[in-house]
Design a protein around this motif. Structure first.
Motif, short mmCIF file in Angstrom:
data_model
loop_
_atom_site.label_atom_id
_atom_site.label_comp_id
_atom_site.label_asym_id
_atom_site.label_seq_id
_atom_site.Cartn_x
_atom_site.Cartn_y
_atom_site.Cartn_z
N SER A 79 -17.27 0.83 3.48
CA SER A 79 -16.11 1.55 4.00
C SER A 79 -16.39 2.02 5.42
O SER A 79 -17.34 2.76 5.66
N PHE A 109 -12.39 -2.65 5.06
CA PHE A 109 -11.00 -2.70 5.45
C PHE A 109 -10.91 -3.11 6.93
O PHE A 109 -11.86 -2.94 7.69
N TYR A 125 0.26 -5.74 -3.05
CA TYR A 125 -0.40 -4.46 -2.82
C TYR A 125 -1.39 -4.17 -3.95
O TYR A 125 -1.11 -4.42 -5.13
N ASN A 151 0.84 2.76 -1.00
CA ASN A 151 0.37 3.32 0.27
C ASN A 151 -1.07 2.92 0.60
O ASN A 151 -1.76 3.62 1.33
N ASN A 152 -1.52 1.82 0.04
CA ASN A 152 -2.85 1.32 0.37
C ASN A 152 -2.78 -0.20 0.36
O ASN A 152 -3.22 -0.86 -0.57
N SER A 153 -2.21 -0.75 1.43
CA SER A 153 -1.98 -2.19 1.47
C SER A 153 -3.27 -2.98 1.63
O SER A 153 -3.28 -4.19 1.45
N GLN A 154 -4.37 -2.29 1.94
CA GLN A 154 -5.62 -3.01 2.19
C GLN A 154 -6.48 -3.19 0.94
O GLN A 154 -7.40 -4.00 0.94
N LYS A 155 -6.20 -2.41 -0.11
CA LYS A 155 -7.07 -2.46 -1.27
C LYS A 155 -7.11 -3.86 -1.87
O LYS A 155 -6.10 -4.46 -2.18
#
Length: 827
Positions: A36, A115, A455, A459-463
């Motif tokens: 991260s 990310f 998704y 609200n976390n499009s990168q996961k």
């Protein structure tokens, strides 16, 4: 029909497991997953320099490389800092011609890919905002005590809560002073910056908050009115900043236009463009457009400096025409001779209540699409378009906003007859200005294919958008498929993948819009990765489409997306071995419609890994339901997941996989099972349930008519479900020859009274020792009435004498009857 890159067999799976178990997983003790990166410092650098940057975050074990999405930056050294695995230091070299602006990047470690983050390239040296020794407060928050800077500098600072940062520099009369802030675009947090240029009396000469060109970021420019000191103010627009509200402030005499005209061109074209909105007036410059149609931004240089960020130019092979004023009506429509489609038009709504008209020729039956590019090219224009046949006031169609929140107009229409047609455009609220530029493309609605990853969570499009495949293991993904003006099957092609990685997938039939894909790395695969292009393809026509990905860096609940990046490359890597892998066991029998099935998931744990594993079924065939997740508890190795198929499930052969997510002491890890076959079929048995009625305490029978749709061997168990309290029955047996069956119902005296609806029968057929469970019939009704009340003792009634019959009352004659009687008597 399947289109497989690799079809694992049972023997291959067994060998696969043995290889993992024997591969010596001592490295698991040092493995860390899902690195991260939360902060990059500094946030940018100057062209033509070498510098050191720091990447801070968590689980940054054994960093391998920084993956940059664009050319121009080279990493010459990469090393960890300290032993807490929270910081990595990189030495980078920025080319002298590196593209200005945003550079997307990811850190790849042995345990995964971070990310996507951003690094910014500028043309000026970077100056850090002056802060106290403990870095907790800045030293430039008063107008009387600003930080002194020089022209043509980039300042990196922070807009804290209720903070205002002041920077002072000396300027000459007639000199251009421009400022531009990169705040929201740094993609760290929700940050709405405000910038202003103040004179010595603290009067704001020019200011900027939001801009069409830079969205929530801001820029301002002016010609200096007199010699002297000038102050640049930067703050959060509502004074609600935080320590995460970082910014890069460019201060210089660079040009800062707000629009470009024309806003489009053809690939490979070299032509003159006009930049508008700069305080010095229009700037004309010749640009060479790239040969390949891709995203392109035009930069203008005036003197020694470029604009810090460019203005988008739409590239297309369509011939185009620029508006020729006046063109406010059909008679003056541009161009003089109507061109055929495909064609593009350019214009500027520069006057009050301006409307621009264009004309084109078309043939009867043509299915066309008119697409406006305005907001997509950072114009403030909110377009509204109308299409008519020339000389006809009747509209063929009109449009304000396209779908999915796109404010640019898009209209699909069909040509009713050969001829010349007009399209006119205006701003929805009749806005206008020199930067209200637009491009209109009119072309045949063509077929198109696309694919993307869904998704991971709200609200976390990168996961889980990075595909990190552990050596000797698998990772599955669900792929979203897009089809436009075409219905077809879809294949997924992967021309290039990391060494040692294969994909397993089936051809997706035209009836579904998602497909399961499993990436698998062999145990000897080399740890490595990068950016790879995948594509989707219609196996019949050969039409292909990109596998694109959009990363939303700033996304706030229902407020929307504030900064994003799209690319047609996926980050894929082989990483260190995972501490477990999953095996999915699907019973070798079909799942019937209105039936259920039990899937067995086994976790093979390695080393000392003993954590809880959350298991999901990410992709389900149409009509199949499953729980959101099930857990393999800590210390356990198996779990059962029940799935079901509704009456509308698609009868076919499919393949499914399960995914397991676990969080150990060194981060979350995701692995998947291989794809396993499952078949959905119509029910073997159907029928009806007759109405049954009884009284409390009175037993009765429930009669069912049996319809065998598909033969089966032996006997099947059938049972009644949904009976009310106080009613019992027994499980019975049927065969393929059964036509009717009767369930004896035992009804107690305290059973639930009234009507019970929706009784249903379930059938369990055994095949090779495995059950096939399904609902055979439903809609049954059982009515239970209370017993009739007991009769009361009779009471003797006195006989009442019958009254004497009265003579019938004399009938009163009507006037007509009286006259008839009188006439009869007279005669």
């Amino acid at each position: 029909m399947r289109a497989l890159a690799r079809q694992p067999t049972e023997s291959m799976n067994a060998s696969f497991v043995r290889t993992i178990l024997l591969s010596g997983l001592l490295v698991l003790q040092a493995a860390a997953y899902t690195p991260s990166v939360s902060l990059i410092s500094p946030r940018g650098g100057q062209r033509g320099t070498e510098m050191t940057i720091s990447l801070s975050g968590d689980r940054l074990y054994e960093p391998q490389e920084i993956i940059f999405y664009n050319e121009g930056i080279t990493v010459t050294n990469l090393e960890k800092v300290g032993e807490d695995h929270k910081t990595v230091k990189a030495t980078i070299r920025i080319d002298a011609d590196a593209p200005l602006g945003e550079h997307q990047m990811r850190l790849r470690c042995k345990g995964g890919i971070s990310f996507q983050r951003t690094f910014w390239v500028g043309q000026y040296p970077t100056v850090m905002e002056k802060r106290s020794e403990d870095r907790k407060r800045d030293l430039n928050s008063k107008f009387e005590e600003p930080q002194e800077i020089t022209l043509n500098s980039t300042i990196q600072g922070v807009a804290d809560r209720e903070d205002a940062d002041y920077y002072r520099l000396q300027c000459k009369k007639g000199q251009r002073l421009s400022v531009e802030v990169e705040g929201m675009r740094l993609a760290r947090t929700m940050f709405d910056p405000y910038v202003a240029i103040l004179n010595r009396e603290r009067f704001e000469l020019v200011s900027s908050d939001d801009t069409a060109l830079l969205f929530r970021d801001c820029a301002a420019s002016l010609l200096i009115p007199e010699d002297g000191p000038y102050t640049v103010l930067v703050r959060e627009s509502s004074y609600q900043g935080t320590g995460a509200c970082q910014y890069r402030l460019h201060v210089g005499d660079f040009p800062r236009p707000t629009a470009i005209y024309p806003p489009g061109g053809q690939p490979g074209e070299k032509r003159e463009f006009t930049f508008v909105g700069d305080p010095t007036g229009e700037i004309k410059t010749v640009l060479q457009l790239p040969e390949q149609a891709r995203k392109f931004e035009g930069l203008v240089k005036n003197g020694d400096w470029f604009t810090p960020s460019g203005i988008p130019i739409r590239l297309s092979s369509y011939p185009y025409f620029n508006e020729i004023e006046p063109n406010e009506g059909a008679k003056d429509a541009t161009p003089a001779e109507a061109p055929p489609t495909p064609v593009a038009f350019h214009g500027i709504l520069s006057k009050n209540e301006d409307k621009d008209w264009f004309k084109f020729s078309a043939k009867k039956g043509q299915k066309l699409r008119a697409q406006v590019y305005a907001r997509q090219l950072r114009s403030p224009l909110d377009a509204y378009i109308i299409v008519r046949k020339e000389g006809d006031a009747k509209q063929i169609g009109n449009n304000d906003d396209a779908e999915n929140g796109n404010p640019d107009s898009r209209l699909d229409f069909e040509i009713p007859e050969d001829g010349i047609y007009n399209i006119n455009i205006r701003d929805q609220l009749y806005g206008n200005g020199p930067d209200y530029t637009y491009r209109i493309e009119i072309a045949t609605r063509s077929s198109a294919l696309s694919a993307t990853l869904p998704y991971g969570e709200r609200n976390n499009s990168q996961k889980w958008k990075m595909i990190s495949v552990p050596r000797g293991n698998r990772v599955g993904r669900v792929v979203n498929i897009g089809r436009s003006n075409i219905g077809c099957d879809i294949d997924l092609d992967a021309p290039q993948l990391p060494s040692g990685v294969q994909i397993d997938r089936d051809t997706a039939p035209r009836s579904i819009n998602t497909m399961p894909v499993v990436f698998e790395a062999n145990p000897e695969a080399e740890i490595g990765g990068g950016l790879f292009k995948l594509k989707v393809k219609d196996p019949k026509s050969g039409l292909t489409g990109p596998f694109s990905e959009t990363i939303n860096h700033i996304e706030v609940n229902n407020a929307g997306i504030f900064h994003s990046y799209s690319d047609d490359r996926l980050a894929i890597a082989v990483i260190e071995e995972a501490p477990f892998h999953l095996e999915l066991e699907v019973p070798p029998v079909p799942l019937v419609k209105n039936g259920t099935m039990r899937l067995k998931i086994t976790a093979v744990r390695h080393g000392e890994f003993d954590e809880n594993i959350r298991v999901t079924l990410p992709w389900r065939p149409p009509g199949v339901g499953a729980p959101s997740n099930v857990d393999i508890p800590k210390g356990k190795n198996e779990v059962i997941m029940g799935i079901n198929a509704n009456a509308g499930a698609t009868a076919a052969k499919w393949r499914i996989f399960v995914t397991g997510e676990a969080t150990g002491s060194k981060g979350p890890i995701l692995v998947s099972s291989s794809l396993q076959s499952i078949e959905i079929v119509d029910p073997f048995v159907g029928g009806t349930i007759d109405l049954a009625a009884t009284e409390l305490g009175q037993n009765t029978d429930l009669v069912c008519t049996i319809e065998v749709h598909k033969d089966f061997s032996g006997e099947a168990k059938i049972s009644v479900n949904g009976l009310p309290h106080g009613v019992k029955t027994t499980e019975l047996l049927i065969t393929k020859d059964s036509k009717e069956i009767t369930f004896p119902l035992e009804v107690s005296s305290d059973a639930k009274k009234g009507k019970t609806s929706n009784l249903f029968c379930t059938v369990v057929i055994s095949k090779n020792g495995h059950p096939i469970r399904g609902t055979a019939m439903g809609g049954g009704v059982l009515r239970i009435d209370p017993p009739p009340p007991a009769p009361k003792n009779p009471v003797a009634k006195k006989k009442t004498p019958k009254p004497a019959a009265k003579p019938p009352a004399k009938k009163r004659l009507s006037r007509l009857e009286q006259l008839r009687l009188q006439s009869k008597n007279d005669n």
